[in-house]
Design a protein around this motif. Structure first.
Motif, PDB file in Angstrom:
ATOM      1  N   THR A 384       0.824  -1.214   0.000  1.00  0.00           N
ATOM      2  CA  THR A 384       0.000   0.000   0.000  1.00  0.00           C
ATOM      3  C   THR A 384       0.862   1.269   0.000  1.00  0.00           C
ATOM      4  O   THR A 384       0.343   2.370  -0.086  1.00  0.00           O
ATOM      5  N   ASP A 385       2.162   1.082   0.104  1.00  0.00           N
ATOM      6  CA  ASP A 385       3.082   2.235   0.175  1.00  0.00           C
ATOM      7  C   ASP A 385       3.926   2.288  -1.096  1.00  0.00           C
ATOM      8  O   ASP A 385       4.799   1.438  -1.309  1.00  0.00           O
ATOM      9  N   PRO A 386       3.668   3.272  -1.955  1.00  0.00           N
ATOM     10  CA  PRO A 386       4.400   3.336  -3.238  1.00  0.00           C
ATOM     11  C   PRO A 386       5.912   3.333  -3.053  1.00  0.00           C
ATOM     12  O   PRO A 386       6.636   2.725  -3.851  1.00  0.00           O
ATOM     13  N   ALA A 387       6.400   3.980  -1.987  1.00  0.00           N
ATOM     14  CA  ALA A 387       7.854   4.014  -1.772  1.00  0.00           C
ATOM     15  C   ALA A 387       8.381   2.621  -1.460  1.00  0.00           C
ATOM     16  O   ALA A 387       9.438   2.205  -1.960  1.00  0.00           O
ATOM     17  N   SER A 388       7.640   1.876  -0.652  1.00  0.00           N
ATOM     18  CA  SER A 388       8.053   0.518  -0.302  1.00  0.00           C
ATOM     19  C   SER A 388       8.016  -0.379  -1.548  1.00  0.00           C
ATOM     20  O   SER A 388       8.925  -1.173  -1.784  1.00  0.00           O
ATOM     21  N   LEU A 389       6.960  -0.227  -2.328  1.00  0.00           N
ATOM     22  CA  LEU A 389       6.846  -0.989  -3.587  1.00  0.00           C
ATOM     23  C   LEU A 389       8.027  -0.696  -4.507  1.00  0.00           C
ATOM     24  O   LEU A 389       8.623  -1.610  -5.087  1.00  0.00           O
ATOM     25  N   ALA A 390       8.353   0.572  -4.635  1.00  0.00           N
ATOM     26  CA  ALA A 390       9.447   0.971  -5.533  1.00  0.00           C
ATOM     27  C   ALA A 390      10.781   0.428  -5.022  1.00  0.00           C
ATOM     28  O   ALA A 390      11.606  -0.074  -5.800  1.00  0.00           O
ATOM     29  N   ALA A 391      10.973   0.505  -3.698  1.00  0.00           N
ATOM     30  CA  ALA A 391      12.217  -0.014  -3.136  1.00  0.00           C
ATOM     31  C   ALA A 391      12.286  -1.533  -3.330  1.00  0.00           C
ATOM     32  O   ALA A 391      13.345  -2.085  -3.657  1.00  0.00           O
ATOM     33  N   GLY A 392      11.144  -2.204  -3.150  1.00  0.00           N
ATOM     34  CA  GLY A 392      11.088  -3.659  -3.355  1.00  0.00           C
ATOM     35  C   GLY A 392      11.424  -4.011  -4.795  1.00  0.00           C
ATOM     36  O   GLY A 392      12.172  -4.957  -5.073  1.00  0.00           O
TER      37      GLY A 392
END
Lengths: 463, 463
Positions: A384-392
């Protein structure tokens, strides 16, 4: 069209509420949509009928087994007909004299093992999903598992296949004999092709005598590099353990948090090893222990203790789900990666993955088949967190690049599906990709079989 | 054109006296002619250059290794360019840590074994021609051998290939890792394709720790059926001998006539068996002996005695040539057949072959890999006598038909080449044949690669 499909296969699902449950496999980060319809055939002839209709109307066909895949290979799209093979669950023949079995594609891996056990035989390939995944799915993805370090992967056990081709014709390829070189090895071309070249409906597999009970040990290492050295030393010593698994510190902590086993979470890496070499198992296990150098080594003193160790390893996936949920709540997700490198580069891979986790700021827990150089770095993200998704996504890409840099492959056993299509292109290079497209076009000229999986549709594809 | 070929590869033979020696392999009854030219490249790049010229001028290309094949797969035709890979004999890499080796296609099987021995490793596949045949040829034909009953055939050991495609592009496929499922299994599509899909120039193989010394026995049976029963009993007992060879009465007499060993030529069949299971080899050999029922069993008491038994088996081919020459003089010829059936049908196969010999009036001597159900009925004919030739052809066809009738394949390990093309069509059926043509057309659209081998040129082929 629906009428034609129903005529081909009476068990055709079109209820939207049900279609949703056939939408995807267990991979995160892959597109999917409820399909147009789901057919649940019971026979090869029904599959052939469905494919004839699909070919006539250019309907994309997505074959599905138990949808336990981890690369989106079974994900549906809105215009697709899903052909679910789980109803084709008959064991057609067990032939102890020739050590073969023939099963329909929907037979569950563990059901096949159960059926051949009374003959003193076994079907070795043991993907993590073995209690639910189907032989057809195992063959379509060339599934691996923990015993493969000694016993090999699915393709080593496939003798013959029945495959429904893109135009609905039924191909029988391979053989029932121990050896055979009559023509091209079509069976092994379909193995691992993830439903993009044909729909596998029946499989003849090779069986083996059951292995003898294994002796098991766990070794605790003060560094990942030391664990990697131990794996190299075991190989160099000419040993062939029946299991050789690595668990890194993050994974170990996740396992202890999920189901406490009393393992020392202060150590940097664990190796689990087993020997099933009968009268020499004890001696082999001692040699394996010697290869572990200064590590603390605990030998399981009985089968129950050994089982407990393996159960811990088998809990990796739920433990990671637990870790994701406790870290990120409902948004928590696990991206299971899968990379294989030459065994000698194992330590480089684990250390590199750790650095990637630090650099990208994501949690990466690594577990895998150390003896094969095949590891699963699991990336924990908040979807749900775009930053976390991008880092992943960055971590995922960096791990793929590292695997190739170390002389490895972007997938050791989970397959390409949708998840790794771009990375496959990089691994294959332009000539390899062109040959893939040529073979795809030869067997599926209209591009209706699991389109978009493994390779992108050819630019000039009519589909 | 010759100038262009010479520019691509300086070592180009066009001297008619030399061309003759590249005309054919060891198969009898197959057409051949001296080729247009023979190129002897040293590098993949030279092969690629040759293929580019061949593609531009639509010159048929016949790849050759040591020409030890037994199906005419390496036979030349008058308009063909032979690409002889024997000069590409460099061992590029031996990697003990990963148990792999990478070699050029022209490396001789025994040279590879020799090179890896010092690391305690071995390359198991052991075709009868192992002292002269090349790894490239072994891969192109998916060669078998005596140890395959335990250790598997060539394809189990191929990890990666470098292949020059029909248009001269260089494909690297497969991998160097223990596991990998990135895309279609192209490497195994080329294995056994007999030079019809590409020219294999480099091979990365999997190695194994050397086997332990084997203990060997010979069992003399009063009937072929009893020998077949013993093979079934050995399988049913869960035993995995490292060698399990059958020699029938006619073959036994030929062996004794060629190099007397003192074997009892009054018996109907011999089984040779070996166990290399280390501390349990003795016990396993005893169990194998028990499975032989009433047979007279002699256990080799030392390595020299065991070697002598294996040497007798390895002498099968010269012994048959000797039999042909003593029976028919200069016209004597041996047609080496190769058929594999499910192990449980082995006795039916041997007895059926005997009946075929009686019915057609030709001498048929049978030897082979009983543990795999893979036998070589050798047909002795007088090639100068049309009646003998016709009878030999009848026996050959009847043996093929029998193999298929018993659920087997028309070739267990020697391949299709020219010899068995018609029979392959029968085994594949129309759908299988169509898929073969589709794959051939996808990889060799102009039909220049070893044309006419394995499958007949497609009706609409431009070549």
């Amino acid at each position: 069209m629906i009428a034609e499909l129903t005529a081909a296969c009476a068990d055709l699902v079109t209820d939207p509420d049900l279609l949703v449950s056939y939408q995807r496999d267990e991979a995160d980060l892959c597109d999917s949509a409820p399909p147009l319809a789901v057919a649940r055939p019971r026979t090869t002839e029904e599959v052939a009928g469905l494919l004839r209709v699909a070919a006539a109307h250019r309907i994309p066909v997505v074959p599905q087994g138990a949808r336990t895949g981890l690369a989106g290979g079974a994900n549906a799209s809105a215009n697709a007909l899903v052909v679910s093979l789980t109803g084709m669950d008959r064991i057609l023949d067990v032939d102890p004299a020739n050590r073969t079995a023939t099963v329909q594609a929907g037979v569950v891996n563990s059901a096949l093992r159960e059926a051949v056990r009374e003959h003193g035989l076994t079907y070795p390939p043991d993907p993590g999903s073995w209690e639910s995944s189907t032989i057809g799915g195992n063959v379509a993805t060339n599934a691996g598992g923990m015993c493969c370090v000694k016993y090999g992967v699915t393709t080593e056990y496939v003798l013959g296949l029945t495959v429904v081709l893109a135009d609905g014709e039924v191909l029988r390829c391979g053989r029932r004999t121990a050896k055979g070189v009559a023509g091209y090895d079509l069976a092994r071309l379909f193995v691992g092709s993830e439903g993009t070249l044909g729909v596998i409906t029946e499989v003849t597999v090779k069986l083996r005598p059951q292995a003898e009970p294994a002796l098991t040990l766990v070794a605790e290492f003060p560094s990942v590099a030391k664990a990697g050295e131990a794996v190299s030393a075991i190989t160099a010593a000419g040993l062939t353990p029946s299991l050789l698994e690595l668990i890194d510190r993050t994974m170990l902590r996740a396992l202890e948090a999920y189901r406490p086993m009393g393992l020392d979470t202060g150590v940097q890496a664990l190796l689990l090893a087993a020997a099933d070499t009968g009268p020499r198992a004890q001696a082999d296990l001692e040699k394996i222990a010697q290869c572990c150098g200064d590590a603390e080594v605990y030998v399981a003193t009985d089968a129950a203790e050994a089982d407990a160790l393996l159960t811990a390893r088998r809990n990796a996936h739920p433990a990671l789900e637990h870790l994701a949920a406790t870290t990120f709540g409902d948004g928590g997700a696990v991206v299971v990666d899968d990379v294989a490198v030459p065994r000698s580069r194992l330590a480089d891979l684990v250390e590199g993955v750790e650095r990637i986790g630090e650099r990208t700021g994501v949690i990466v827990a690594t577990v895998g088949h150390a003896g094969d150089g095949n590891l699963h770095p699991n990336i924990i993200i908040d979807r749900t967190d775009p930053a976390s998704l991008a880092a992943g996504r960055r971590a995922f890409d960096d791990i793929m690049a590292l695997g190739l840099e170390l002389g490895g492959t972007v997938t050791g056993e989970h397959g390409v599906g949708l998840l790794k299509r771009d990375w496959l292109e990089r691994e294959l290079g332009p000539v390899g990709l062109r040959v893939h497209h040529a073979i795809k076009a030869a067997l599926d000229p209209h591009g209706i079989l699991n389109p978009g999986k493994v390779i992108a549709p050819a630019v000039d594809s009519p589909a």
